[in-house]
Design an enzyme around this catalytic site. Structure first.
Site, PDB file in Angstrom:
ATOM      1  N   GLN A  88       0.849  -1.196   0.000  1.00  0.00           N
ATOM      2  CA  GLN A  88       0.000   0.000   0.000  1.00  0.00           C
ATOM      3  C   GLN A  88       0.887   1.249   0.000  1.00  0.00           C
ATOM      4  O   GLN A  88       0.397   2.365  -0.083  1.00  0.00           O
ATOM      5  CB  GLN A  88      -0.879   0.019   1.254  1.00  0.00           C
ATOM      6  N   VAL A  90       3.546   4.127  -1.070  1.00  0.00           N
ATOM      7  CA  VAL A  90       3.872   4.860  -2.295  1.00  0.00           C
ATOM      8  C   VAL A  90       5.368   5.165  -2.371  1.00  0.00           C
ATOM      9  O   VAL A  90       5.827   5.765  -3.337  1.00  0.00           O
ATOM     10  CB  VAL A  90       3.016   6.152  -2.432  1.00  0.00           C
ATOM     11  N   HIS A 106      -1.593   1.330  -4.202  1.00  0.00           N
ATOM     12  CA  HIS A 106      -1.974   2.735  -3.999  1.00  0.00           C
ATOM     13  C   HIS A 106      -1.101   3.698  -4.807  1.00  0.00           C
ATOM     14  O   HIS A 106      -1.037   4.885  -4.493  1.00  0.00           O
ATOM     15  CB  HIS A 106      -1.919   3.089  -2.507  1.00  0.00           C
ATOM     16  N   SER A 174      -2.384  -1.057   9.462  1.00  0.00           N
ATOM     17  CA  SER A 174      -3.369  -0.955  10.545  1.00  0.00           C
ATOM     18  C   SER A 174      -4.672  -1.660  10.204  1.00  0.00           C
ATOM     19  O   SER A 174      -5.522  -1.844  11.070  1.00  0.00           O
ATOM     20  CB  SER A 174      -3.648   0.518  10.850  1.00  0.00           C
ATOM     21  N   ASN A 198       3.437  -7.028  13.045  1.00  0.00           N
ATOM     22  CA  ASN A 198       3.079  -5.618  13.238  1.00  0.00           C
ATOM     23  C   ASN A 198       3.536  -5.156  14.617  1.00  0.00           C
ATOM     24  O   ASN A 198       3.643  -5.959  15.533  1.00  0.00           O
ATOM     25  CB  ASN A 198       1.548  -5.458  13.135  1.00  0.00           C
TER      26      ASN A 198
HETATM   27  N1  APR Z   1       7.175  -2.209  12.545  1.00  0.00           N
HETATM   28  C1  APR Z   1       5.994  -2.836  12.312  1.00  0.00           C
HETATM   29  N2  APR Z   1       4.812  -2.199  12.310  1.00  0.00           N
HETATM   30  C2  APR Z   1       4.819  -0.877  12.577  1.00  0.00           C
HETATM   31  C3  APR Z   1       6.006  -0.156  12.828  1.00  0.00           C
HETATM   32  C4  APR Z   1       7.233  -0.888  12.832  1.00  0.00           C
HETATM   33  N3  APR Z   1       8.409  -0.310  13.063  1.00  0.00           N
HETATM   34  N4  APR Z   1       5.683   1.138  13.072  1.00  0.00           N
HETATM   35  C5  APR Z   1       4.349   1.230  12.953  1.00  0.00           C
HETATM   36  N5  APR Z   1       3.818   0.011  12.650  1.00  0.00           N
HETATM   37  C6  APR Z   1       2.404  -0.349  12.440  1.00  0.00           C
HETATM   38  C7  APR Z   1       1.422   0.452  13.273  1.00  0.00           C
HETATM   39  O1  APR Z   1       1.228  -0.157  14.527  1.00  0.00           O
HETATM   40  C8  APR Z   1       0.173   0.411  12.390  1.00  0.00           C
HETATM   41  O2  APR Z   1      -0.614  -0.742  12.684  1.00  0.00           O
HETATM   42  O3  APR Z   1       2.116  -0.038  11.094  1.00  0.00           O
HETATM   43  C9  APR Z   1       0.748   0.291  10.975  1.00  0.00           C
HETATM   44  C10 APR Z   1       0.643   1.559  10.131  1.00  0.00           C
HETATM   45  O4  APR Z   1      -0.706   1.853   9.928  1.00  0.00           O
HETATM   46  P1  APR Z   1      -1.179   3.111   9.051  1.00  0.00           P
HETATM   47  O5  APR Z   1      -0.446   4.337   9.465  1.00  0.00           O
HETATM   48  O6  APR Z   1      -2.669   3.139   9.107  1.00  0.00           O
HETATM   49  O7  APR Z   1      -0.668   2.743   7.571  1.00  0.00           O
HETATM   50  P2  APR Z   1      -1.315   1.783   6.488  1.00  0.00           P
HETATM   51  O8  APR Z   1      -2.003   0.626   7.140  1.00  0.00           O
HETATM   52  O9  APR Z   1      -0.256   1.497   5.493  1.00  0.00           O
HETATM   53  O10 APR Z   1      -2.398   2.732   5.837  1.00  0.00           O
HETATM   54  C11 APR Z   1      -3.151   2.239   4.762  1.00  0.00           C
HETATM   55  O11 APR Z   1      -4.085   4.385   4.460  1.00  0.00           O
HETATM   56  O12 APR Z   1      -4.213   6.663   4.175  1.00  0.00           O
HETATM   57  C12 APR Z   1      -3.980   5.491   3.602  1.00  0.00           C
HETATM   58  O13 APR Z   1      -3.276   5.310   1.413  1.00  0.00           O
HETATM   59  C13 APR Z   1      -2.788   5.346   2.733  1.00  0.00           C
HETATM   60  O14 APR Z   1      -1.735   3.286   2.037  1.00  0.00           O
HETATM   61  C14 APR Z   1      -2.234   4.003   3.153  1.00  0.00           C
HETATM   62  C15 APR Z   1      -3.438   3.339   3.788  1.00  0.00           C
END
Ligand code: APR
Length: 232
Positions: A88, A90, A106, A174, A198
């Protein structure tokens, strides 16, 4: 051969210094999604939207893949096309680590999309100055990222791989955004073993068979070692 699909999110790039979206220091904390990540925002205020993505594209010059990205590239070198990475993200950290069999569902910061001719050229410069499209010459380029309300890329290819997978792994996401968040349930319904790596337990639709919490830079190389030892 075991077929694997690995879904990655912002958490895999966090330790490289790319901010995640949600959470206290998340990218969306300082911005309203509807101001920078929707087609309506771009129509209303293209300059602000283009500058937001220009800043993020520039920031890629200061970051490097971390051990989680390189471990996945190592796994691909070992098992080839039986591994599909669906990201997901970019950013381009998977490719820079050496991954080739990759879907950017994405879109990509380092690609532009021409609203006049539809070209999607590789792009590394700022878009806010409204440069000309290298194909048609019109000044109607936008970042080639999928905004809220738009259709992610290559959904058919991803779904085919997910239903055929023996193992589905979710790393650093997430589980807040669909359709990506629905893939674990789809994979499980078609018999895959599901694994989550995660920092914390996510809001997954269904429980994973194996959920491990910790930083991706530690968990992913350890999981790759296990898969390789088992001779995937
Ligand atoms: N190692 C493993 N996991 C981690 C780490 C780490 N060092 N740091 C953070 N995380 C986890 C967090 O606990 C969270 O569950 O990564 C996740 C990040 O979640 P989001 O910020 O929601 O990112 P993502 O799931 O990629 O978002 C999905 O949302 O806005 C959109 O298009 C955007 O592609 C993105 C989509």
């Amino acid at each position: 051969m075991t077929r694997l699909v690995v879904l990655t999110g912002a958490g895999i790039s966090a330790e490289s210094g790319v901010p995640t979206f949600r959470g206290p220091d998340g990218l969306w904390e300082g911005h309203r999604i509807e101001d920078v990540a929707t087609p309506e925002a771009f129509e209303r205020d293209p300059h602000t939207v283009l500058r937001f993505y220009d800043e993020r594209r520039r920031a890629l010059h200061g970051v490097e893949p971390n051990p989680a990205h390189t471990a996945l590239a190592r796994l691909e070198r070992a098992i080839g096309a039986d591994l599909l990475i669906v990201t997901q993200n970019v950013d381009d950290l998977h490719e820079r680590a050496g991954t080739r069999n990759l879907v950017h569902m994405h879109g990509e910061l380092r690609r532009a999309q021409c609203l006049s001719c539809g070209a999607r050229p590789a792009w590394d410069a700022d878009l806010a100055p409204r440069p000309a499209c290298p194909v048609c010459g019109e000044r109607m380029l936008r970042p080639d990222v999928v905004w809220f309300g738009e259709m992610p890329y290559e959904l058919d290819r991803i779904e085919q791989a997910v239903v055929a997978a023996d193992v589905f792994v979710s790393i650093g996401t997430s589980g807040a955004v669909y359709p990506a968040a629905g893939y674990v349930a789809l994979a499980a319904a078609f018999g895959a073993r599901t694994v989550e790596l995660n920092l914390e337990s996510s809001d997954a639709l269904i429980p994973f068979d194996d959920a491990r919490t910790g930083p991706a830079s530690t968990l992913v190389p350890a999981w790759v070692d296990e898969v390789m030892r088992a001779g995937a």
